[in-house]
Design an enzyme around this catalytic site. Structure first.
Site, PDB file in Angstrom:
ATOM      1  N   GLU A 440       0.839  -1.219   0.000  1.00  0.00           N
ATOM      2  CA  GLU A 440       0.000   0.000   0.000  1.00  0.00           C
ATOM      3  C   GLU A 440       0.866   1.257   0.000  1.00  0.00           C
ATOM      4  O   GLU A 440       0.514   2.264   0.623  1.00  0.00           O
ATOM      5  CB  GLU A 440      -0.897  -0.028   1.238  1.00  0.00           C
ATOM      6  CG  GLU A 440      -2.356   0.232   1.009  1.00  0.00           C
ATOM      7  CD  GLU A 440      -2.873  -0.033  -0.367  1.00  0.00           C
ATOM      8  OE1 GLU A 440      -3.166  -1.195  -0.664  1.00  0.00           O
ATOM      9  OE2 GLU A 440      -2.998   0.922  -1.159  1.00  0.00           O
TER      10      GLU A 440
HETATM   11  C1  FAD Z   1       2.382  -9.710   0.284  1.00  0.00           C
HETATM   12  C2  FAD Z   1       2.240  -8.592  -0.695  1.00  0.00           C
HETATM   13  C3  FAD Z   1       0.978  -8.197  -1.092  1.00  0.00           C
HETATM   14  C4  FAD Z   1       0.832  -7.175  -2.031  1.00  0.00           C
HETATM   15  N1  FAD Z   1      -0.420  -6.865  -2.504  1.00  0.00           N
HETATM   16  C5  FAD Z   1      -0.526  -6.032  -3.584  1.00  0.00           C
HETATM   17  C6  FAD Z   1      -1.781  -5.863  -4.251  1.00  0.00           C
HETATM   18  O1  FAD Z   1      -2.802  -6.417  -3.856  1.00  0.00           O
HETATM   19  N2  FAD Z   1      -1.818  -5.078  -5.353  1.00  0.00           N
HETATM   20  C7  FAD Z   1      -0.706  -4.448  -5.846  1.00  0.00           C
HETATM   21  O2  FAD Z   1      -0.811  -3.761  -6.844  1.00  0.00           O
HETATM   22  N3  FAD Z   1       0.496  -4.582  -5.221  1.00  0.00           N
HETATM   23  C8  FAD Z   1       0.615  -5.368  -4.117  1.00  0.00           C
HETATM   24  N4  FAD Z   1       1.820  -5.528  -3.505  1.00  0.00           N
HETATM   25  C9  FAD Z   1       2.974  -4.794  -4.008  1.00  0.00           C
HETATM   26  C10 FAD Z   1       3.434  -3.702  -3.066  1.00  0.00           C
HETATM   27  O3  FAD Z   1       2.501  -2.655  -3.023  1.00  0.00           O
HETATM   28  C11 FAD Z   1       4.840  -3.271  -3.519  1.00  0.00           C
HETATM   29  O4  FAD Z   1       5.709  -4.332  -3.190  1.00  0.00           O
HETATM   30  C12 FAD Z   1       5.268  -1.972  -2.899  1.00  0.00           C
HETATM   31  O5  FAD Z   1       4.507  -0.903  -3.391  1.00  0.00           O
HETATM   32  C13 FAD Z   1       6.750  -1.675  -3.175  1.00  0.00           C
HETATM   33  O6  FAD Z   1       7.065  -1.831  -4.514  1.00  0.00           O
HETATM   34  P1  FAD Z   1       8.320  -2.750  -4.895  1.00  0.00           P
HETATM   35  O7  FAD Z   1       8.171  -4.060  -4.223  1.00  0.00           O
HETATM   36  O8  FAD Z   1       8.487  -2.749  -6.358  1.00  0.00           O
HETATM   37  O9  FAD Z   1       9.555  -2.046  -4.211  1.00  0.00           O
HETATM   38  P2  FAD Z   1      10.428  -0.888  -4.864  1.00  0.00           P
HETATM   39  O10 FAD Z   1       9.559   0.147  -5.454  1.00  0.00           O
HETATM   40  O11 FAD Z   1      11.467  -1.515  -5.719  1.00  0.00           O
HETATM   41  O12 FAD Z   1      11.115  -0.258  -3.572  1.00  0.00           O
HETATM   42  C14 FAD Z   1      12.275  -0.830  -2.942  1.00  0.00           C
HETATM   43  C15 FAD Z   1      12.723   0.153  -1.849  1.00  0.00           C
HETATM   44  O13 FAD Z   1      13.078   1.412  -2.440  1.00  0.00           O
HETATM   45  C16 FAD Z   1      12.326   2.462  -1.844  1.00  0.00           C
HETATM   46  N5  FAD Z   1      11.982   3.457  -2.863  1.00  0.00           N
HETATM   47  C17 FAD Z   1      11.511   3.230  -4.109  1.00  0.00           C
HETATM   48  N6  FAD Z   1      11.302   4.400  -4.737  1.00  0.00           N
HETATM   49  C18 FAD Z   1      11.630   5.385  -3.872  1.00  0.00           C
HETATM   50  C19 FAD Z   1      11.616   6.817  -3.930  1.00  0.00           C
HETATM   51  N7  FAD Z   1      11.200   7.472  -4.999  1.00  0.00           N
HETATM   52  N8  FAD Z   1      12.021   7.493  -2.835  1.00  0.00           N
HETATM   53  C20 FAD Z   1      12.426   6.848  -1.730  1.00  0.00           C
HETATM   54  N9  FAD Z   1      12.460   5.505  -1.625  1.00  0.00           N
HETATM   55  C21 FAD Z   1      12.061   4.781  -2.684  1.00  0.00           C
HETATM   56  C22 FAD Z   1      11.084   1.806  -1.256  1.00  0.00           C
HETATM   57  O14 FAD Z   1      10.565   2.554  -0.178  1.00  0.00           O
HETATM   58  C23 FAD Z   1      11.622   0.449  -0.832  1.00  0.00           C
HETATM   59  O15 FAD Z   1      12.191   0.547   0.441  1.00  0.00           O
HETATM   60  C24 FAD Z   1       1.984  -6.515  -2.531  1.00  0.00           C
HETATM   61  C25 FAD Z   1       3.257  -6.898  -2.087  1.00  0.00           C
HETATM   62  C26 FAD Z   1       3.391  -7.931  -1.210  1.00  0.00           C
HETATM   63  C27 FAD Z   1       4.783  -8.352  -0.814  1.00  0.00           C
END
Ligand code: FAD
Length: 590
Positions: A440
């Site tokens: 989220e």
């Molecule tokens: C169990 C689970 C359930 C989920 N359910 C859903 C769902 O129902 N629907 C859906 O669409 N998604 C879902 N997600 C996805 C989830 O919302 C994302 O994993 C999350 O938004 C982070 O994206 P990412 O994993 O690509 O991490 P990344 O975007 O790669 O981030 C990695 C790290 O970098 C940091 N970061 C990235 N960009 C920036 C920035 N601009 N400034 C500062 N820090 C930054 C982040 O804070 C994080 O610490 C789910 C994930 C999991 C694990």
């Protein structure tokens, strides 16, 4: 031990922090009063304890699995879901027009805490359905609303949220899922979404996916994203179910926690024809609609943080009363003392209780401002409450989920070695809690949102007015001069002053040193949560003092004082981190 819904604590927070009596007096709750809320929460607590809690550990062990192309949820899950829907729990805050009960958001948020504390992996499913209902209700066509909302509100169908793709997580501008317009006005969707919660299951006959995708001629970046409603099974004009749509679950992830919640890889249009989808809102304006869903979901996820913290606290207190080790200063005779008598355990339990109650207050205040934003008669009041919701949502989400993990970790510690062993349940809470700061919108992204979008609202006036209100309470506590308040007034005054100074610094740094401001965003959000949470607890203490509370009734005073003297004391240090810590945070090259 079985979880017990903390109805008294929730009602106390509603009355003293979230302004329940004021909302009732102003007629904003359509006749819903304290007694009604208590009755709803007691029933929710019964359902949580009797139906959901017993499935939490078995669901964790069994997990959800993909078998022959279908997602199988753990034993008992489907029956529990059907009972949940039949009980009308899925429809608490939904509009009556679509079969909902139109109850205030404060009630839905409080009930949400109870489901999620009883069983976090279960609670996630209705949480996403509520968000999907909000989005369709706000921006869907009349036809979509009529066809889908009644079944979603009744819980006959569940909803999902499809944003994430392998290369597009926090940065949705990169998403590649395609939508192609058809002559009949519908669209065909092609692409892969990952991490989709309850993306597939057999608990209901249909699943309504809300999917972000890009049209062929869309502008690049976030300005070219549209939102589509894509049902698992197509729906005929008379509401009956038609053929399977071209959307499948291609995999279920293995995870650290919430094992029973299926986290799915979803393939749209793999069959070649494309998944049939219907536009929600306008083309290329999908992210705005999704934000409706995400804001509601962010408050709900913050409430999940409160929920895991409450569950962890209840378990730790029960264990600390049972487990005997060593002797304490209270010990008499030769026997060992219950560990709850040891000073360090008592500090640990107070920390758990105080952080949980502070986060609960922040979430319930955000919910009550949501009610004002939706229900107040005057547009000025609605606008002010909308701005307050915008300001508080990232704090509610990130502070509450951070403390959810911390409290769960302290809970493991209170259990000693048994905390690391699965049978006490403390370990599961710790594993389950860890997702909350990630999904989220990660807590890092929440902090960026708070600093870059929310502090500048109305030229900084929104945050300034809010901090002014916090300062008034700190002053009221200081002036009350009650011995049982200890140094609460002073410590809260310092915390609020630290928040004010850090906010002013942020305002300047956003213009002159944006990277420095972003480096301080997470400590700033923590500082915000500590100052706000401490003040809400103090309002509870003031109310308890006014009513002449004694004994158990005086607990709010003890908890608020502990928070101010032991946790809010971090605020001046966090202010220093924000104001002077950026250079060293960024000292090493990337
Ligand atoms: C169990 C689970 C359930 C989920 N359910 C859903 C769902 O129902 N629907 C859906 O669409 N998604 C879902 N997600 C996805 C989830 O919302 C994302 O994993 C999350 O938004 C982070 O994206 P990412 O994993 O690509 O991490 P990344 O975007 O790669 O981030 C990695 C790290 O970098 C940091 N970061 C990235 N960009 C920036 C920035 N601009 N400034 C500062 N820090 C930054 C982040 O804070 C994080 O610490 C789910 C994930 C999991 C694990």
């Amino acid at each position: 031990m079985t979880y017990r819904a903390p109805v008294d604590d929730i009602v106390h927070a509603l009355k003293t922090a979230a302004g329940l009596d004021d909302l009732t007096a102003r007629g904003l709750l359509d006749g819903v009063d304290e007694d009604t809320i208590r009755a709803v929460l007691e029933e929710a607590g019964k359902f949580g304890a009797e139906v959901l809690d017993p499935l939490s550990a078995t669901g964790d062990r069994a997990g959800s699995k993909l078998i022959d192309g279908k997602v199988a949820t753990p034993d008992g899950w489907k029956e529990a879901y059907q009972q949940f829907a039949a009980g009308g729990w899925g429809a608490l805050a939904a509009p009556e027009e679509w079969g909902g009960q139109n109850l205030p958001q404060i009630v839905a948020t409080a009930a949400g805490e109870i489901w999620n504390a009883s069983n976090l992996a279960f609670g996630l499913c209705p949480l996403l359905t509520f968000g999907a209902i909000d989005a369709v209700e706000a921006q869907g066509s009349e036809e979509l609303k009529k066809l889908y909302l009644p079944k979603m509100v009744s819980g006959e169908w569940t909803g999902t949220m499809n944003l994430t793709e392998p290369h597009a997580g926090s940065d949705l501008s990169q998403l590649k899922t395609r939508a192609v317009k058809q002559a009949d006005g519908s669209y065909r969707i092609f692409g892969t979404k990952i991490f989709i919660t309850y993306g597939d299951h057999e608990m209901t006959e249909n699943i309504v996916h809300l999917v972000l995708a890009r049209l062929p001629d869309a502008p690049p970046g976030t300005r070219g994203i549209s939102l589509f409603l894509v049902p698992k099974r197509l729906v005929n004009a008379d509401g009956s179910l038609g053929a399977r749509n071209d959307v499948v679950c291609a995999g279920v992830e293995h995870k650290l926690g919430i094992h029973a919640s299926p986290t799915c890889v979803m393939k749209y249009g793999e069959g070649g024809t494309g998944a049939v989808g219907y536009l929600v809102g306008e083309e290329n304006r999908g992210l705005n609609v999704m934000f409706i869903m995400m804001n509601a979901a962010r408050l709900a996820v913050g409430t999940q943080g409160v929920a895991v913290a409450e569950r962890a606290t209840q378990r730790a207190i029960a264990y600390a009363k049972e487990r005997r080790q060593g002797r304490s200063s209270h010990s008499s005779g030769d026997g060992m003392a219950p560990i709850i008598e040891h000073a360090d355990i008592r500090r640990s339990l107070m920390t758990m209780k105080a952080l949980t109650q502070a986060a609960r207050a922040i979430c319930l205040v955000t919910a009550s401002e949501t009610d004002v934003a939706r229900r107040a008669k005057s547009p000025t009041e609605r606008a002010a409450a909308t701005a307050r919701v915008a300001l508080l949502t990232p704090v509610a989400k990130a502070f509450s989920t951070d403390i959810g993990c911390e409290v769960a970790s302290v809970g493991v510690q209170v259990h000693g070695g048994m905390g690391f062993i699965e049978e006490t349940g403390a370990a599961q809470i710790y594993r389950d809690a860890r997702i909350l700061p990630i999904y989220e919108g990660t807590n890092g992204i929440q902090a960026v949102d708070l600093v870059t979008r929310k502090l500048p609202l109305e030229g900084g006036k929104v945050v300034e007015a809010y901090i002014g209100e916090l300062a008034q309470t700190a002053e009221e506590v200081r002036r009350s001069n009650r011995p049982d308040f200890g140094r609460m007034g002073e410590r809260l005054g310092e915390a609020v002053a630290a928040l004010a100074e850090a906010s002013r610094w942020m305002g300047g740094a956003l213009r002159s040193n944006p990277e420095g401001a972003l480096a301080g965003a997470a400590p700033y959000l923590r500082l915000f949560g500590l100052a706000a949470g401490g003040i809400y607890l103090a309002r509870g203490a003031l109310a308890a003092a006014r009513s002449g509370a004694a004994g158990v009734q005086a607990q709010p005073i003890a908890v608020a004082r502990f928070f101010a003297e032991n946790l809010a004391t971090a605020a001046p240090g966090l202010k220093e981190t924000v104001v002077t810590g950026a250079d060293s945070a960024l000292a090493l090259s990337a």
